[in-house]
Design a protein around this motif. Structure first.
Motif, PDB file in Angstrom:
ATOM      1  N   ARG A   1       0.817  -1.217   0.000  1.00 46.47           N
ATOM      2  CA  ARG A   1       0.000   0.000   0.000  1.00 46.47           C
ATOM      3  C   ARG A   1       0.851   1.267   0.000  1.00 46.47           C
ATOM      4  O   ARG A   1       0.412   2.307  -0.476  1.00 46.47           O
ATOM      5  N   HIS A   2       2.057   1.176   0.546  1.00 48.32           N
ATOM      6  CA  HIS A   2       2.894   2.365   0.722  1.00 48.32           C
ATOM      7  C   HIS A   2       4.096   2.372  -0.228  1.00 48.32           C
ATOM      8  O   HIS A   2       5.200   2.744   0.162  1.00 48.32           O
ATOM      9  N   GLY A   3       3.861   1.971  -1.456  1.00 46.77           N
ATOM     10  CA  GLY A   3       4.888   2.104  -2.485  1.00 46.77           C
ATOM     11  C   GLY A   3       5.634   0.836  -2.821  1.00 46.77           C
ATOM     12  O   GLY A   3       6.490   0.847  -3.707  1.00 46.77           O
ATOM     13  N   GLY A   4       5.323  -0.269  -2.135  1.00 43.67           N
ATOM     14  CA  GLY A   4       6.035  -1.507  -2.400  1.00 43.67           C
ATOM     15  C   GLY A   4       5.742  -2.101  -3.760  1.00 43.67           C
ATOM     16  O   GLY A   4       6.599  -2.766  -4.358  1.00 43.67           O
ATOM     17  N   LYS A   5       4.533  -1.870  -4.257  1.00 45.81           N
ATOM     18  CA  LYS A   5       4.191  -2.413  -5.572  1.00 45.81           C
ATOM     19  C   LYS A   5       5.138  -1.871  -6.631  1.00 45.81           C
ATOM     20  O   LYS A   5       5.618  -2.605  -7.501  1.00 45.81           O
ATOM     21  N   GLN A   6       5.441  -0.555  -6.569  1.00 48.57           N
ATOM     22  CA  GLN A   6       6.369   0.037  -7.521  1.00 48.57           C
ATOM     23  C   GLN A   6       7.750  -0.592  -7.413  1.00 48.57           C
ATOM     24  O   GLN A   6       8.446  -0.784  -8.410  1.00 48.57           O
ATOM     25  N   THR A   7       8.150  -0.940  -6.186  1.00 48.82           N
ATOM     26  CA  THR A   7       9.443  -1.598  -5.993  1.00 48.82           C
ATOM     27  C   THR A   7       9.469  -2.954  -6.675  1.00 48.82           C
ATOM     28  O   THR A   7      10.421  -3.292  -7.396  1.00 48.82           O
ATOM     29  N   LEU A   8       8.425  -3.756  -6.479  1.00 49.49           N
ATOM     30  CA  LEU A   8       8.385  -5.085  -7.080  1.00 49.49           C
ATOM     31  C   LEU A   8       8.386  -5.001  -8.601  1.00 49.49           C
ATOM     32  O   LEU A   8       9.084  -5.779  -9.271  1.00 49.49           O
ATOM     33  N   LEU A   9       7.646  -4.061  -9.139  1.00 49.77           N
ATOM     34  CA  LEU A   9       7.635  -3.901 -10.599  1.00 49.77           C
ATOM     35  C   LEU A   9       9.004  -3.498 -11.123  1.00 49.77           C
ATOM     36  O   LEU A   9       9.423  -3.934 -12.203  1.00 49.77           O
ATOM     37  N   SER A  10       9.725  -2.683 -10.367  1.00 54.83           N
ATOM     38  CA  SER A  10      11.053  -2.240 -10.822  1.00 54.83           C
ATOM     39  C   SER A  10      12.041  -3.392 -10.874  1.00 54.83           C
ATOM     40  O   SER A  10      13.018  -3.340 -11.638  1.00 54.83           O
ATOM     41  N   PHE A  11      11.794  -4.425 -10.074  1.00 55.36           N
ATOM     42  CA  PHE A  11      12.649  -5.614 -10.114  1.00 55.36           C
ATOM     43  C   PHE A  11      12.230  -6.585 -11.214  1.00 55.36           C
ATOM     44  O   PHE A  11      12.791  -7.680 -11.325  1.00 55.36           O
ATOM     45  N   GLY A  12      11.245  -6.219 -12.003  1.00 57.04           N
ATOM     46  CA  GLY A  12      10.871  -7.022 -13.160  1.00 57.04           C
ATOM     47  C   GLY A  12       9.764  -8.017 -12.929  1.00 57.04           C
ATOM     48  O   GLY A  12       9.509  -8.876 -13.792  1.00 57.04           O
ATOM     49  N   LEU A  13       9.061  -7.936 -11.797  1.00 58.07           N
ATOM     50  CA  LEU A  13       7.946  -8.849 -11.585  1.00 58.07           C
ATOM     51  C   LEU A  13       6.831  -8.548 -12.577  1.00 58.07           C
ATOM     52  O   LEU A  13       6.577  -7.383 -12.913  1.00 58.07           O
ATOM     53  N   ASP A  14       6.172  -9.594 -13.040  1.00 67.01           N
ATOM     54  CA  ASP A  14       5.116  -9.480 -14.043  1.00 67.01           C
ATOM     55  C   ASP A  14       3.937  -8.702 -13.466  1.00 67.01           C
ATOM     56  O   ASP A  14       3.329  -9.141 -12.478  1.00 67.01           O
ATOM     57  N   PRO A  15       3.568  -7.566 -14.046  1.00 71.01           N
ATOM     58  CA  PRO A  15       2.476  -6.775 -13.476  1.00 71.01           C
ATOM     59  C   PRO A  15       1.136  -7.491 -13.498  1.00 71.01           C
ATOM     60  O   PRO A  15       0.319  -7.322 -12.588  1.00 71.01           O
ATOM     61  N   ILE A  16       0.894  -8.299 -14.523  1.00 67.41           N
ATOM     62  CA  ILE A  16      -0.382  -9.022 -14.599  1.00 67.41           C
ATOM     63  C   ILE A  16      -0.431 -10.098 -13.517  1.00 67.41           C
ATOM     64  O   ILE A  16      -1.428 -10.244 -12.787  1.00 67.41           O
ATOM     65  N   ALA A  17       0.671 -10.859 -13.384  1.00 71.16           N
ATOM     66  CA  ALA A  17       0.719 -11.894 -12.342  1.00 71.16           C
ATOM     67  C   ALA A  17       0.625 -11.269 -10.963  1.00 71.16           C
ATOM     68  O   ALA A  17      -0.048 -11.813 -10.069  1.00 71.16           O
ATOM     69  N   LEU A  18       1.252 -10.124 -10.794  1.00 69.95           N
ATOM     70  CA  LEU A  18       1.224  -9.458  -9.497  1.00 69.95           C
ATOM     71  C   LEU A  18      -0.181  -8.960  -9.171  1.00 69.95           C
ATOM     72  O   LEU A  18      -0.636  -9.066  -8.024  1.00 69.95           O
ATOM     73  N   ARG A  19      -0.880  -8.465 -10.173  1.00 71.59           N
ATOM     74  CA  ARG A  19      -2.240  -7.961  -9.949  1.00 71.59           C
ATOM     75  C   ARG A  19      -3.194  -9.094  -9.580  1.00 71.59           C
ATOM     76  O   ARG A  19      -4.119  -8.906  -8.778  1.00 71.59           O
ATOM     77  N   ARG A  20      -2.981 -10.271 -10.120  1.00 78.23           N
ATOM     78  CA  ARG A  20      -3.873 -11.401  -9.873  1.00 78.23           C
ATOM     79  C   ARG A  20      -3.519 -12.166  -8.593  1.00 78.23           C
ATOM     80  O   ARG A  20      -4.324 -12.940  -8.094  1.00 78.23           O
ATOM     81  N   ALA A  21      -2.322 -11.951  -8.074  1.00 76.38           N
ATOM     82  CA  ALA A  21      -1.825 -12.769  -6.959  1.00 76.38           C
ATOM     83  C   ALA A  21      -2.449 -12.346  -5.632  1.00 76.38           C
ATOM     84  O   ALA A  21      -2.681 -11.159  -5.389  1.00 76.38           O
ATOM     85  N   ASP A  22      -2.706 -13.347  -4.777  1.00 76.16           N
ATOM     86  CA  ASP A  22      -3.052 -13.028  -3.395  1.00 76.16           C
ATOM     87  C   ASP A  22      -1.749 -12.812  -2.622  1.00 76.16           C
ATOM     88  O   ASP A  22      -0.659 -12.832  -3.200  1.00 76.16           O
ATOM     89  N   ILE A  23      -1.857 -12.601  -1.312  1.00 77.87           N
ATOM     90  CA  ILE A  23      -0.671 -12.257  -0.530  1.00 77.87           C
ATOM     91  C   ILE A  23       0.363 -13.374  -0.557  1.00 77.87           C
ATOM     92  O   ILE A  23       1.565 -13.125  -0.761  1.00 77.87           O
ATOM     93  N   ALA A  24      -0.086 -14.624  -0.355  1.00 80.72           N
ATOM     94  CA  ALA A  24       0.860 -15.742  -0.360  1.00 80.72           C
ATOM     95  C   ALA A  24       1.522 -15.891  -1.728  1.00 80.72           C
ATOM     96  O   ALA A  24       2.730 -16.146  -1.829  1.00 80.72           O
ATOM     97  N   GLU A  25       0.747 -15.738  -2.799  1.00 84.41           N
ATOM     98  CA  GLU A  25       1.296 -15.854  -4.148  1.00 84.41           C
ATOM     99  C   GLU A  25       2.263 -14.702  -4.456  1.00 84.41           C
ATOM    100  O   GLU A  25       3.252 -14.892  -5.161  1.00 84.41           O
ATOM    101  N   THR A  26       1.976 -13.524  -3.890  1.00 87.00           N
ATOM    102  CA  THR A  26       2.897 -12.395  -4.071  1.00 87.00           C
ATOM    103  C   THR A  26       4.250 -12.705  -3.455  1.00 87.00           C
ATOM    104  O   THR A  26       5.298 -12.388  -4.040  1.00 87.00           O
ATOM    105  N   GLN A  27       4.250 -13.335  -2.292  1.00 88.77           N
ATOM    106  CA  GLN A  27       5.520 -13.707  -1.669  1.00 88.77           C
ATOM    107  C   GLN A  27       6.296 -14.698  -2.530  1.00 88.77           C
ATOM    108  O   GLN A  27       7.522 -14.610  -2.631  1.00 88.77           O
ATOM    109  N   VAL A  28       5.593 -15.612  -3.179  1.00 86.03           N
ATOM    110  CA  VAL A  28       6.254 -16.558  -4.084  1.00 86.03           C
ATOM    111  C   VAL A  28       6.879 -15.814  -5.265  1.00 86.03           C
ATOM    112  O   VAL A  28       8.022 -16.086  -5.658  1.00 86.03           O
ATOM    113  N   LEU A  29       6.149 -14.853  -5.810  1.00 86.27           N
ATOM    114  CA  LEU A  29       6.680 -14.058  -6.923  1.00 86.27           C
ATOM    115  C   LEU A  29       7.907 -13.256  -6.485  1.00 86.27           C
ATOM    116  O   LEU A  29       8.889 -13.134  -7.229  1.00 86.27           O
ATOM    117  N   MET A  30       7.868 -12.723  -5.272  1.00 83.61           N
ATOM    118  CA  MET A  30       9.003 -11.959  -4.752  1.00 83.61           C
ATOM    119  C   MET A  30      10.229 -12.848  -4.590  1.00 83.61           C
ATOM    120  O   MET A  30      11.347 -12.467  -4.958  1.00 83.61           O
TER     121      MET A  30
END
Length: 277
Positions: free
Chosen positions: A120-149
């Motif tokens: 909520r406080h800017g972390g999404k922009q950080t993850l995108l800057s590291f090349g995480l897939d924006p579509i996968a990130l948008r669809r992911a729940d919290i646990a799945e986001t940790q797997v992507l990270m």
């Protein structure tokens, strides 16, 4: 180069206040402290050129660059900022403080309750800057986001961020991310104070053991209050990134700023008085 620097000089605060609390950097040393960058790699790269010009214009010294933390989150290129910081640290005397956003970033890999506010406080922009897939990130729940990270952010980058310091003392100055708990020795300060505190630190009028140089709390301009100097000018939203220069008993400021057209310009000034509370 000298003409370039001379063009930058010449801004001070308007209202006189009580005398500045005098503090010293050891003879032969020069320190540049940079406020919260928050992924604004463009502003930092421009500021680095101004710092190098200033350093060359003021003669030979043992020069230290201190980044006050919150390199990541909110702005567009946290990954690029992390990579540049590592490169700089391998080439020159660069010391880096861990901010509250670095703390949240690292904790988010393991703690879902931290990951939610981190995003909520800017972390999404950080993850995108590291090349995480924006579509996968948008669809992911919290646990799945940790797997992507885990899959997308290199361990060497996480280890580098984890190596950031909590505090730095040079001469009569203490450098921290957020501030300190007043009337408490440095050895007894907790990490949560150094990375998160606002009050009662910001309004504390008395001297501390050191003059405290900090970021974390955004102000329109750098604030020299005598007992503390705040230099977080909100780069990610204001387009202004500020550095404090300390040499002997002198203080001056450098700043890069982005205007509405997107152009980045630079300014330098020597404060006449610190801003009254």
């Amino acid at each position: 180069m000298r003409n370039f620097f001379n063009k930058l000089l010449g801004r001070g605060t308007a209202e006189p206040a009580q005398p500045v609390i005098h503090a010293q950097i050891p003879e032969g040393r020069r320190v540049y402290a940079v406020g919260d960058i928050h992924g604004r790699l463009d502003l930092f790269e421009a500021l680095l050129k101004v710092i190098d010009a200033d350093d060359a214009a003021h003669g030979k010294a043992q020069t230290t660059l201190i980044l006050l933390g919150d390199l990541v989150d909110r702005g567009p290129d946290s990954a690029g900022m992390v990579h540049l910081a590592r490169k700089l640290q391998s080439e020159r005397d660069v010391r880096i403080l861990g901010g509250n956003h670095e703390e949240m970033f690292l904790a988010s890999f393991e703690d879902k309750d931290v990951l939610r506010p981190f995003l909520r406080h800017g972390g999404k922009q950080t993850l995108l800057s590291f090349g995480l897939d924006p579509i996968a990130l948008r669809r992911a729940d919290i646990a799945e986001t940790q797997v992507l990270m885990e899959a997308g952010i290199p361990q060497e980058d996480r280890d580098f961020i984890a190596s950031f310091e909590e505090s730095i003392v040079i001469g009569d100055y203490l450098f921290v991310h957020a501030g300190i708990l007043p009337n408490t020795p440095l050895a007894d300060q907790k990490g949560e104070h150094l990375r998160w505190i606002r009050e009662p630190f910001l309004s504390h009028p008395q001297e501390h053991e050191h003059v405290v140089v900090h970021g974390h709390t955004i102000t329109q301009d750098a604030q020299d209050r005598g007992n503390r100097i705040g230099i977080d000018t909100g780069a990610f939203e204001s387009g202004r990134l500020t550095a404090l220069v300390l040499e002997g008993s002198s203080r001056r400021f450098l700043q890069t700023r982005q205007d509405e057209s997107g152009a980045i310009t630079a300014e330098a000034w020597i404060p006449e008085h610190f801003e009254p509370a």
